[in-house]
Design a protein around this motif. Structure first.
Motif, mmCIF file in Angstrom:
data_model
loop_
_atom_site.group_PDB
_atom_site.id
_atom_site.type_symbol
_atom_site.label_atom_id
_atom_site.label_comp_id
_atom_site.label_asym_id
_atom_site.label_seq_id
_atom_site.Cartn_x
_atom_site.Cartn_y
_atom_site.Cartn_z
ATOM 1 N N VAL A 1 0.957 -1.019 0.163
ATOM 2 C CA VAL A 1 0.569 0.221 0.310
ATOM 3 C C VAL A 1 0.834 1.529 -0.307
ATOM 4 O O VAL A 1 0.490 2.232 -0.950
ATOM 5 N N ALA A 2 2.028 1.531 0.629
ATOM 6 C CA ALA A 2 2.359 2.178 0.683
ATOM 7 C C ALA A 2 3.631 2.200 -0.278
ATOM 8 O O ALA A 2 3.093 4.328 -1.109
ATOM 9 N N GLU A 3 4.348 1.572 -0.903
ATOM 10 C CA GLU A 3 4.800 1.980 -2.185
ATOM 11 C C GLU A 3 3.436 2.145 -3.933
ATOM 12 O O GLU A 3 4.489 2.871 -4.158
ATOM 13 N N ARG A 4 2.460 1.690 -3.219
ATOM 14 C CA ARG A 4 1.492 2.052 -4.127
ATOM 15 C C ARG A 4 0.882 3.512 -4.193
ATOM 16 O O ARG A 4 0.472 4.613 -5.032
ATOM 17 N N VAL A 5 0.840 3.847 -2.707
ATOM 18 C CA VAL A 5 0.480 5.138 -2.615
ATOM 19 C C VAL A 5 0.938 6.320 -2.316
ATOM 20 O O VAL A 5 1.426 7.800 -2.419
ATOM 21 N N GLU A 6 2.230 5.996 -2.757
ATOM 22 C CA GLU A 6 3.833 6.522 -2.635
ATOM 23 C C GLU A 6 3.704 7.448 -1.371
ATOM 24 O O GLU A 6 3.828 8.803 -1.472
ATOM 25 N N ILE A 7 3.709 6.842 -0.099
ATOM 26 C CA ILE A 7 3.618 7.307 1.110
ATOM 27 C C ILE A 7 3.767 6.070 2.113
ATOM 28 O O ILE A 7 4.740 5.474 2.237
ATOM 29 N N ALA A 8 4.879 7.236 3.411
ATOM 30 C CA ALA A 8 5.745 6.227 4.270
ATOM 31 C C ALA A 8 5.324 5.298 4.519
ATOM 32 O O ALA A 8 4.342 5.247 4.871
ATOM 33 N N HIS A 9 5.904 4.155 4.882
ATOM 34 C CA HIS A 9 5.352 2.897 5.797
ATOM 35 C C HIS A 9 4.771 3.186 6.920
ATOM 36 O O HIS A 9 3.120 2.559 6.571
ATOM 37 N N ALA A 10 5.346 4.540 7.591
ATOM 38 C CA ALA A 10 4.720 4.572 9.165
ATOM 39 C C ALA A 10 3.167 4.797 9.337
ATOM 40 O O ALA A 10 1.934 4.837 9.546
ATOM 41 N N THR A 11 3.305 5.442 8.055
ATOM 42 C CA THR A 11 1.755 6.451 7.692
ATOM 43 C C THR A 11 0.910 5.455 6.869
ATOM 44 O O THR A 11 -0.225 5.895 7.137
ATOM 45 N N ALA A 12 1.111 4.557 6.296
ATOM 46 C CA ALA A 12 0.152 3.207 5.509
ATOM 47 C C ALA A 12 0.003 2.837 6.493
ATOM 48 O O ALA A 12 -1.264 2.476 6.825
ATOM 49 N N ASN A 13 0.972 2.729 8.058
ATOM 50 C CA ASN A 13 0.430 1.714 8.716
ATOM 51 C C ASN A 13 -0.888 2.283 9.270
ATOM 52 O O ASN A 13 -1.538 1.805 10.375
#
Length: 87
Positions: A40-52
Motif C-alpha cells: 500500500v505504501a509503495e502504491r500510494v507513495e507514502i511512508a510505511h508508518a503512514t500507511a500503517n
C-alpha cells in the motif's frame, strides 16, 4: 447520494469523511484481493508508518480488514483488504 466510501470527501449521512490519502489507500486496497501495508505504501507513495496508521484508522472505522496469513507466526506482515461495507 454517494455510492461508495471511495467517493466520499465530506462527512454526511451517506458516509464518513475521508482525506485524499485515505481515499488513495482504499483505492489501493480495491485493486487486489489482499495486499500488505508495504505494498500500500509503495502504491500510494507514502511512508510505511503512514500507511500503517491510515490502515489502522480505516480498520477502526470498519472500512478495511486485516488478517495474518495462514501458517505464519510471530511478526508477520498482515494482509489487508477492503471491508465488505466499504464497496
Amino acid at each position: 447520494m454517494r455510492s461508495s466510501a471511495l467517493e466520499t470527501d465530506e462527512s454526511d449521512e451517506d458516509g464518513p469523511s475521508l482525506t485524499p490519502t485515505e481515499r488513495a489507500v482504499l483505492s489501493a486496497l480495491a485493486v487486489d484481493v489482499e495486499i500488505t501495508s508495504s505494498q500500500v505504501a509503495e502504491r500510494v507513495e507514502i511512508a510505511h508508518a503512514t500507511a500503517n496508521r491510515i490502515l489502522a484508522d480505516l480498520e477502526a472505522r470498519g472500512m478495511a480488514q486485516r488478517r495474518r496469513p495462514m501458517g505464519v507466526h510471530g511478526r508477520a506482515h498482515h494482509q489487508w483488504k477492503l471491508a465488505p461495507n466499504a464497496h
